[in-house]
Write a protein that holds these residues in place. Sequence first.
Motif, PDB file in Angstrom:
ATOM      1  N   PRO A  37     -13.365  68.107  18.783  1.00  0.00           N
ATOM      2  CA  PRO A  37     -13.680  69.436  19.334  1.00  0.00           C
ATOM      3  C   PRO A  37     -14.211  69.383  20.757  1.00  0.00           C
ATOM      4  O   PRO A  37     -14.097  70.352  21.505  1.00  0.00           O
ATOM      5  N   GLU A  38     -14.777  68.238  21.150  1.00  0.00           N
ATOM      6  CA  GLU A  38     -15.303  68.121  22.507  1.00  0.00           C
ATOM      7  C   GLU A  38     -14.201  68.207  23.559  1.00  0.00           C
ATOM      8  O   GLU A  38     -14.464  68.578  24.715  1.00  0.00           O
ATOM      9  N   LEU A  39     -12.959  67.896  23.186  1.00  0.00           N
ATOM     10  CA  LEU A  39     -11.867  67.974  24.157  1.00  0.00           C
ATOM     11  C   LEU A  39     -11.563  69.426  24.524  1.00  0.00           C
ATOM     12  O   LEU A  39     -11.300  69.737  25.685  1.00  0.00           O
ATOM     13  N   LEU A  40     -11.589  70.320  23.538  1.00  0.00           N
ATOM     14  CA  LEU A  40     -11.377  71.738  23.840  1.00  0.00           C
ATOM     15  C   LEU A  40     -12.573  72.309  24.572  1.00  0.00           C
ATOM     16  O   LEU A  40     -12.424  73.120  25.494  1.00  0.00           O
ATOM     17  N   ALA A  89      -5.052  62.851  36.744  1.00  0.00           N
ATOM     18  CA  ALA A  89      -6.001  62.130  37.592  1.00  0.00           C
ATOM     19  C   ALA A  89      -7.138  63.046  38.033  1.00  0.00           C
ATOM     20  O   ALA A  89      -8.296  62.622  38.111  1.00  0.00           O
ATOM     21  N   SER A  90      -6.830  64.302  38.309  1.00  0.00           N
ATOM     22  CA  SER A  90      -7.873  65.233  38.740  1.00  0.00           C
ATOM     23  C   SER A  90      -8.889  65.484  37.639  1.00  0.00           C
ATOM     24  O   SER A  90     -10.024  65.893  37.904  1.00  0.00           O
ATOM     25  N   LEU A  91      -8.496  65.231  36.386  1.00  0.00           N
ATOM     26  CA  LEU A  91      -9.379  65.413  35.236  1.00  0.00           C
ATOM     27  C   LEU A  91     -10.058  64.120  34.808  1.00  0.00           C
ATOM     28  O   LEU A  91     -10.899  64.118  33.911  1.00  0.00           O
ATOM     29  N   GLY A  92      -9.653  62.993  35.423  1.00  0.00           N
ATOM     30  CA  GLY A  92     -10.231  61.713  35.036  1.00  0.00           C
ATOM     31  C   GLY A  92      -9.688  61.166  33.730  1.00  0.00           C
ATOM     32  O   GLY A  92     -10.400  60.458  33.005  1.00  0.00           O
ATOM     33  N   ILE A  93      -8.430  61.456  33.413  1.00  0.00           N
ATOM     34  CA  ILE A  93      -7.828  60.960  32.179  1.00  0.00           C
ATOM     35  C   ILE A  93      -7.742  59.429  32.230  1.00  0.00           C
ATOM     36  O   ILE A  93      -7.406  58.839  33.252  1.00  0.00           O
ATOM     37  N   GLN A  97      -6.833  57.395  26.200  1.00  0.00           N
ATOM     38  CA  GLN A  97      -6.662  58.733  25.637  1.00  0.00           C
ATOM     39  C   GLN A  97      -5.226  59.005  25.206  1.00  0.00           C
ATOM     40  O   GLN A  97      -4.978  59.889  24.390  1.00  0.00           O
ATOM     41  N   TYR A  98      -4.281  58.239  25.727  1.00  0.00           N
ATOM     42  CA  TYR A  98      -2.890  58.417  25.312  1.00  0.00           C
ATOM     43  C   TYR A  98      -2.678  57.990  23.866  1.00  0.00           C
ATOM     44  O   TYR A  98      -1.800  58.520  23.170  1.00  0.00           O
ATOM     45  N   GLN A  99      -3.462  57.029  23.377  1.00  0.00           N
ATOM     46  CA  GLN A  99      -3.355  56.642  21.976  1.00  0.00           C
ATOM     47  C   GLN A  99      -3.869  57.757  21.066  1.00  0.00           C
ATOM     48  O   GLN A  99      -3.307  58.006  19.997  1.00  0.00           O
ATOM     49  N   VAL A 100      -4.913  58.447  21.499  1.00  0.00           N
ATOM     50  CA  VAL A 100      -5.434  59.578  20.726  1.00  0.00           C
ATOM     51  C   VAL A 100      -4.370  60.658  20.608  1.00  0.00           C
ATOM     52  O   VAL A 100      -4.122  61.209  19.528  1.00  0.00           O
ATOM     53  N   VAL A 101      -3.719  60.963  21.726  1.00  0.00           N
ATOM     54  CA  VAL A 101      -2.647  61.956  21.714  1.00  0.00           C
ATOM     55  C   VAL A 101      -1.526  61.503  20.790  1.00  0.00           C
ATOM     56  O   VAL A 101      -0.997  62.289  19.991  1.00  0.00           O
ATOM     57  N   HIS A 102      -1.129  60.236  20.878  1.00  0.00           N
ATOM     58  CA  HIS A 102      -0.043  59.713  20.049  1.00  0.00           C
ATOM     59  C   HIS A 102      -0.344  59.908  18.570  1.00  0.00           C
ATOM     60  O   HIS A 102       0.511  60.355  17.794  1.00  0.00           O
ATOM     61  N   THR A 103      -1.558  59.589  18.163  1.00  0.00           N
ATOM     62  CA  THR A 103      -1.925  59.693  16.751  1.00  0.00           C
ATOM     63  C   THR A 103      -1.702  61.099  16.215  1.00  0.00           C
ATOM     64  O   THR A 103      -1.073  61.297  15.163  1.00  0.00           O
ATOM     65  N   ILE A 137       0.564  56.506  32.852  1.00  0.00           N
ATOM     66  CA  ILE A 137      -0.583  55.613  33.026  1.00  0.00           C
ATOM     67  C   ILE A 137      -0.441  54.816  34.315  1.00  0.00           C
ATOM     68  O   ILE A 137      -1.410  54.656  35.076  1.00  0.00           O
ATOM     69  N   ALA A 138       0.769  54.331  34.591  1.00  0.00           N
ATOM     70  CA  ALA A 138       0.992  53.548  35.811  1.00  0.00           C
ATOM     71  C   ALA A 138       0.821  54.396  37.063  1.00  0.00           C
ATOM     72  O   ALA A 138       0.198  53.967  38.043  1.00  0.00           O
TER      73      ALA A 138
END
Length: 410
Positions: A37-40, A89-93, A97-103, A137-138
Amino acid sequence: MLSATATETVRATLPAVGSAIEDITALFYDRLFYAHPELLRDLFNRGNQANGTQRQALAGSIAAFAGFLLEHPEQRPDLLLSRIAHKHASLGIRPEQYQVVHTHLFAAIAEVLGEAVTPEVAAAWDEVYWLMANALIAIEAGLYRQAGLPEGEVWRSYRVVGREEETGDVAVFTVAPVDGSPAPASEPGQYLSVQVELANGARQIRQYSIVGSRAGTLSFAVKRIPAGTGDVAHSADGSPAGEVSGHLHAEVLEGAELTAGTPFGPVVLDRESDRPVLLASAGIGITPMVGMLEHLAEQGSDRRVAVLHADRSPAAHAFRGRVDDLVGKLPQATLDLWYEQPDQGDEHRDGQAAVHPGYLDLTAVTVPDQAVAYLCGPVPFLTSARSQLLAAGVPAESVHYEVFGPDLGL
């Protein structure tokens, strides 16, 4: 590139995935925000979540990326990837975090498509996802390096050293780092992420175009978006519109501290070229154009510059005087304005500008030969302006656009 096996599987399943992609992304966000929930609360734009535009943008980007891999297996859709990477990048991703999205994305795919998601189908779309994720990511790693920052470490404290009311609903904030260090460098046309803590505890982030950078400061413009009432302000479509812009306008005065990021954004003025420049904007879309004009004027550029702007009325037109002054400093610049509600019904001249009634119409102006065009404004304006430029003979690769919010055009 995709493996041969994955290519055939993706080609065969793209229609089914494409037809269900918005259902998939809706469920993905539900699952993601339930687990995190912290992401929203602190990362994603709650307005774009509520009105569905972020869901549409994610769905479109996945489908577009997969389609591009099938049609151009030896290439990479750098335009799409660059726009997403700069926003990330402007959000500091960060990469993890891409693994979280993948799941949560693949759990949503399995739930929506059910038995159609065989191990072969899952493996093929897993390839698509990681090709896209690893490319982002690159690119993001390169952006962080270029900015001289560790990955994701974009945030710093700024003090508001100036505030100016540009119009009744547009304010310009000038900020400087609290620690006394120079403000980070920016390119003409880029934006700055600003994070505010709202009364309900959420830390929401928005991006605002940089309209000036001098004397160790950055200036950005904020248009106040009307909001409704309630615990989270809602607009007519149910989205929490205006909660950040309203907070900045009402609460952030000169002397206040703000958390803001590092300038990013892929649509920037080509400073090395001597080709003519065409700047076309509508409404608050004028803000990146101000940054570009500031640079051209500071350099004493003799490039041919055509400035075109459409707005609701002269009273609503932000930066009208500033743009007029900047155009006056450029020896080969012209300024054309269109107003839906003009002060006078007929075409006339006002200062540096030729003023027209109605909507932007390129038949009323001369498009410079070899021009590079930069567009910013609402999506209908962008669609119309781009179509007119292409019809006028401007090559598609010479037309660049910035849109505020999720890029549904891609």
